[in-house]
Scaffold this motif. Structure first.
Motif, PDB file in Angstrom:
ATOM      1  N   THR A 308       0.795  -1.247  -0.123  1.00  0.00           N
ATOM      2  CA  THR A 308       0.007  -0.043   0.101  1.00  0.00           C
ATOM      3  C   THR A 308       0.987   1.297   0.037  1.00  0.00           C
ATOM      4  N   ALA A 309       2.050   1.080   0.035  1.00  0.00           N
ATOM      5  CA  ALA A 309       3.150   2.276  -0.060  1.00  0.00           C
ATOM      6  C   ALA A 309       3.001   3.082  -1.060  1.00  0.00           C
ATOM      7  N   SER A 310       3.250   4.179  -1.054  1.00  0.00           N
ATOM      8  CA  SER A 310       3.331   5.320  -2.456  1.00  0.00           C
ATOM      9  C   SER A 310       3.741   6.462  -2.021  1.00  0.00           C
ATOM     10  N   GLY A 311       4.389   7.146  -3.111  1.00  0.00           N
ATOM     11  CA  GLY A 311       5.026   8.612  -2.933  1.00  0.00           C
ATOM     12  C   GLY A 311       5.648   9.130  -3.849  1.00  0.00           C
ATOM     13  N   THR A 312       6.393   9.923  -3.869  1.00  0.00           N
ATOM     14  CA  THR A 312       6.971  10.794  -4.778  1.00  0.00           C
ATOM     15  C   THR A 312       8.173  11.410  -4.198  1.00  0.00           C
ATOM     16  N   GLY A 313       9.332  11.311  -5.248  1.00  0.00           N
ATOM     17  CA  GLY A 313      10.633  11.673  -4.862  1.00  0.00           C
ATOM     18  C   GLY A 313      11.359  12.511  -5.852  1.00  0.00           C
ATOM     19  N   THR A 314      12.523  12.791  -5.448  1.00  0.00           N
ATOM     20  CA  THR A 314      13.454  13.386  -6.253  1.00  0.00           C
ATOM     21  C   THR A 314      14.916  12.744  -6.400  1.00  0.00           C
ATOM     22  N   LEU A 315      15.631  12.456  -7.304  1.00  0.00           N
ATOM     23  CA  LEU A 315      16.828  11.843  -7.457  1.00  0.00           C
ATOM     24  C   LEU A 315      17.781  12.911  -8.119  1.00  0.00           C
ATOM     25  N   ASN A 316      18.915  12.914  -7.237  1.00  0.00           N
ATOM     26  CA  ASN A 316      19.898  13.814  -7.695  1.00  0.00           C
ATOM     27  C   ASN A 316      21.314  13.146  -7.936  1.00  0.00           C
ATOM     28  N   LEU A 317      22.215  13.978  -8.796  1.00  0.00           N
ATOM     29  CA  LEU A 317      23.310  13.122  -9.254  1.00  0.00           C
ATOM     30  C   LEU A 317      24.285  14.354  -9.347  1.00  0.00           C
ATOM     31  N   PHE A 318      25.300  14.575  -8.485  1.00  0.00           N
ATOM     32  CA  PHE A 318      26.359  15.554  -8.165  1.00  0.00           C
ATOM     33  C   PHE A 318      27.581  15.194  -8.871  1.00  0.00           C
ATOM     34  N   LYS A 319      28.116  16.094  -9.567  1.00  0.00           N
ATOM     35  CA  LYS A 319      29.575  15.844 -10.416  1.00  0.00           C
ATOM     36  C   LYS A 319      30.550  15.669  -9.160  1.00  0.00           C
ATOM     37  N   PRO A 320      31.783  14.938  -9.524  1.00  0.00           N
ATOM     38  CA  PRO A 320      32.599  14.663  -8.381  1.00  0.00           C
ATOM     39  C   PRO A 320      33.149  15.826  -7.698  1.00  0.00           C
ATOM     40  N   ASP A 321      33.057  15.837  -6.354  1.00  0.00           N
ATOM     41  CA  ASP A 321      33.515  16.818  -5.498  1.00  0.00           C
ATOM     42  C   ASP A 321      32.894  18.353  -5.799  1.00  0.00           C
ATOM     43  N   SER A 322      31.718  18.321  -6.161  1.00  0.00           N
ATOM     44  CA  SER A 322      30.818  19.476  -6.421  1.00  0.00           C
ATOM     45  C   SER A 322      29.224  19.305  -6.037  1.00  0.00           C
ATOM     46  N   THR A 323      28.841  20.757  -5.945  1.00  0.00           N
ATOM     47  CA  THR A 323      27.121  20.475  -5.561  1.00  0.00           C
ATOM     48  C   THR A 323      26.518  20.857  -6.924  1.00  0.00           C
ATOM     49  N   GLU A 324      27.545  20.921  -8.064  1.00  0.00           N
ATOM     50  CA  GLU A 324      26.584  20.997  -9.471  1.00  0.00           C
ATOM     51  C   GLU A 324      26.247  19.684  -9.776  1.00  0.00           C
ATOM     52  N   GLN A 325      25.011  19.670 -10.242  1.00  0.00           N
ATOM     53  CA  GLN A 325      24.399  18.175 -10.673  1.00  0.00           C
ATOM     54  C   GLN A 325      24.521  18.114 -12.392  1.00  0.00           C
ATOM     55  N   GLU A 326      24.472  16.832 -12.780  1.00  0.00           N
ATOM     56  CA  GLU A 326      24.683  16.521 -14.056  1.00  0.00           C
ATOM     57  C   GLU A 326      23.613  17.001 -14.807  1.00  0.00           C
ATOM     58  N   SER A 327      23.638  17.104 -16.178  1.00  0.00           N
ATOM     59  CA  SER A 327      22.498  17.687 -17.039  1.00  0.00           C
ATOM     60  C   SER A 327      21.568  16.483 -16.881  1.00  0.00           C
ATOM     61  N   GLY A 328      20.406  17.121 -16.617  1.00  0.00           N
ATOM     62  CA  GLY A 328      19.024  16.077 -16.847  1.00  0.00           C
ATOM     63  C   GLY A 328      18.762  15.974 -15.229  1.00  0.00           C
ATOM     64  N   TYR A 329      19.601  16.434 -14.250  1.00  0.00           N
ATOM     65  CA  TYR A 329      18.942  16.196 -12.955  1.00  0.00           C
ATOM     66  C   TYR A 329      18.947  17.710 -12.138  1.00  0.00           C
ATOM     67  N   PRO A 330      18.044  17.627 -10.988  1.00  0.00           N
ATOM     68  CA  PRO A 330      17.484  16.521 -10.516  1.00  0.00           C
ATOM     69  C   PRO A 330      16.223  15.852 -11.164  1.00  0.00           C
ATOM     70  N   GLN A 331      15.725  14.844 -11.025  1.00  0.00           N
ATOM     71  CA  GLN A 331      14.768  14.125 -11.760  1.00  0.00           C
ATOM     72  C   GLN A 331      13.497  13.664 -10.437  1.00  0.00           C
ATOM     73  N   THR A 332      12.374  14.057 -10.781  1.00  0.00           N
ATOM     74  CA  THR A 332      11.352  13.846 -10.159  1.00  0.00           C
ATOM     75  C   THR A 332      10.465  12.347 -10.398  1.00  0.00           C
ATOM     76  N   PHE A 333      10.158  11.612  -9.346  1.00  0.00           N
ATOM     77  CA  PHE A 333       9.267  10.335  -9.957  1.00  0.00           C
ATOM     78  C   PHE A 333       8.560  10.052  -8.937  1.00  0.00           C
ATOM     79  N   SER A 334       7.475   9.083  -9.159  1.00  0.00           N
ATOM     80  CA  SER A 334       6.687   8.448  -8.322  1.00  0.00           C
ATOM     81  C   SER A 334       6.669   6.940  -8.364  1.00  0.00           C
ATOM     82  N   GLN A 335       6.314   6.502  -7.203  1.00  0.00           N
ATOM     83  CA  GLN A 335       6.362   4.978  -6.887  1.00  0.00           C
ATOM     84  C   GLN A 335       5.421   4.296  -6.066  1.00  0.00           C
TER      85      GLN A 335
END
Length: 494
Positions: A308-335
């Motif tokens: 019965t669990a469900s929810g929404t989330g955000t996926l982040n992918l940070f470049k090495p040694d940086s707070t800058e994210q890769e192109s296309g991130y962050p991504q939102t999703f539901s499960q």
């Protein structure tokens, strides 16, 4: 044995209305220097601006029965502190008011940010309010008359009495002396520099500065938690707030191959946001540690949850040694149902050395930092912690080149399109019973290329043949000339 402990580094915006006010913010004379300060609220930086008791009362009333201070965070670069993000933690705030021949004290206070931190000489972490800022100017409103100043953080002190007849109002502030030997987050929140300037805030400036939140986007461990929408009372982390599980893989399944267990090495931990005894949110943090394969992979994390669990989330992918994210991130999703998410895609592209297609698995090749990934996930309705599968969960690999998925032996296949999509629990071993995925504490370091795990760690074979009943500390005794000495201080770069 690694045990779960509670931690939190969460952001909570102050609930301050946005109504217009004619009151003016006031720059104060006294400062916090080397971790402590006694701030006389009747003394402005310029004497002509000294506030009266009536003006303090007006500021208190318009800020919903509270005095609100701005703090210019001015700290040295320790840990991950830098010009764009620096911080201190508060151990205590005492407001003393003398009025009508009586003395009143107020010790409650809050800031928009909190973090679990260990005091100097201690290792157990406790929740403290924090002040985060940056070098440079903040965008305070023209109404204040001091737009462009470098004030950063907001400190709110509830005061449930009138100040109209006050003869003295003094705030004593003491910063927390953190155990910086633990690294971050303690190193980030030290107070080795200073002084910190302060100001009394009008309501409109308090709102502006709270919403701007200078420096918070680049503070350690806060980007992801700032993406959590559900309210939480506390956080529980596995394996702990300061440790990571390490997942290591052999990717040529079902062929044993060189068995060096460095084809992909990932560090990860999982946290649950709690409201009372129920889980309202989930967080994942992780790093790429090493990749010693000509294959490329996708890395998934599966956590068993109620149907019965469900929810929404955000996926982040940070470049090495940086707070800058890769192109296309962050991504939102539901499960819905169990949490099962691909967190890394195409590992060969993500991690390699400038002089090699591998990363952190070869002798005489410099170490490289890997990507950091994180997930912030809010449940639609709270669930019981006891209904969630036990750690270290099911971190699994999909090998793009061969089409196989690889799990820990106690888990079954998950992907309907893989070559071995019908693999049942108990599989993912070769004929001799050797696994293709293992979970190890973070002190482990991977073997060099083509160095068998049993050769690099001589007691590993005893661990496997006893089904884990013996030699369970095998990972602490490597042959130093057969491993890549990465060290957790390197790969845990934030």
């Amino acid at each position: 044995m690694m045990k779960p402990i509670f931690t939190v580094c969460l952001f909570m915006l102050a609930a301050i209305s946005k109504g217009y006010t004619a009151e003016q913010s006031i720059l104060l004379k006294d400062t916090v220097f080397q971790g402590s300060g006694s701030i006389d609220l009747f003394k402005a930086r310029q004497q002509k601006n000294n506030p009266s008791a009536a003006s303090l009362e007006a500021l208190r009333v318009e800020n919903n029965n509270a005095l609100v201070l701005a703090v210019d965070v001015n700290e040295a670069a320790n840990g991950t502190e830098k010009a764009a993000s620096q911080g201190v933690a508060i151990e205590s705030v005492i407001l003393t008011v003398e009025s009508g021949g009586n003395t009143f004290t107020f010790t409650e206070f809050s800031t928009p940010t909190q973090c679990l931190l260990a005091k100097t000489g201690e290792t157990d972490r406790t929740l403290f309010y924090t002040l985060i800022g940056r070098t440079g100017s903040s965008s305070l409103t023209p109404n204040s008359g001091w737009q462009g100043t470098s004030y950063d953080a907001v400190l709110t002190i509830p005061v449930d009495m009138s100040l109209e007849n006050a003869k003295s109002v003094v705030v004593d502030i003491t910063f927390l002396e953190t155990n910086t030997s633990l690294g971050d987050p303690e190193a980030f929140y030290d107070f080795t520099a200073g002084p910190e300037d302060l100001a009394l805030l009008s309501q409109i400036d308090a709102v502006t500065l709270t919403e701007e939140a200078p420096g918070q986007d680049e503070a350690p461990l806060v980007i992801t938690q700032n993406q959590i929408g559900n309210e939480t009372d506390s956080w529980v982390y596995y394996p702990s707030s300061a440790e990571y599980y390490v997942a290591a893989y052999e990717d040529n399944y079902p062929v044993k191959s060189d068995y060096d267990f460095n084809d992909l090495v990932i560090g990860y931990r999982v946290g649950y946001g709690m409201t009372g005894q129920q889980v309202t949110s989930l967080i994942v943090y992780g790093y790429m540690i090493a990749r010693g394969s000509s294959f490329t992979h996708d890395w998934h994390l599966h956590i068993g949850l109620p149907d019965t669990a469900s929810g929404t989330g955000t996926l982040n992918l940070f470049k090495p040694d940086s707070t800058e994210q890769e192109s296309g991130y962050p991504q939102t999703f539901s499960q819905a149902g169990s949490f099962d998410k691909r967190l890394l895609q195409g590992t060969k592209t993500l991690m390699n050395s400038p002089s090699s297609e591998f990363a952190n698995t070869e002798t005489n090749v410099d170490l490289v930092k890997g990507h950091k990934f994180s997930v912030a996930f809010d449940f639609d309705a709270p669930i019981e912690l006891s209904s969630i599968s036990l750690p270290p969960y099911d971190p699994y690999l999909f090998v793009q080149n061969t089409g196989y998925e690889i799990h820990l032996p106690e888990h079954a296949s998950r992907l309907g399109t893989s070559v071995n999509n019908a693999e049942a629990a108990g599989g993912f071993k070769n004929e001799q019973g050797y696994p293709f995925a293992i979970i190890i504490p973070e002190d482990w370091e991977p073997p060099l290329e083509r160095e068998d795990l049993g050769g690099a760690y001589s007691t590993f074979l005893g661990f496997v043949t006893s089904n884990g009943e013996q030699q369970d500390n095998w990972y602490t005794a490597p042959s130093q000339n057969k491993i890549k000495q990465i060290g957790k201080a390197f790969w845990k770069w934030d």
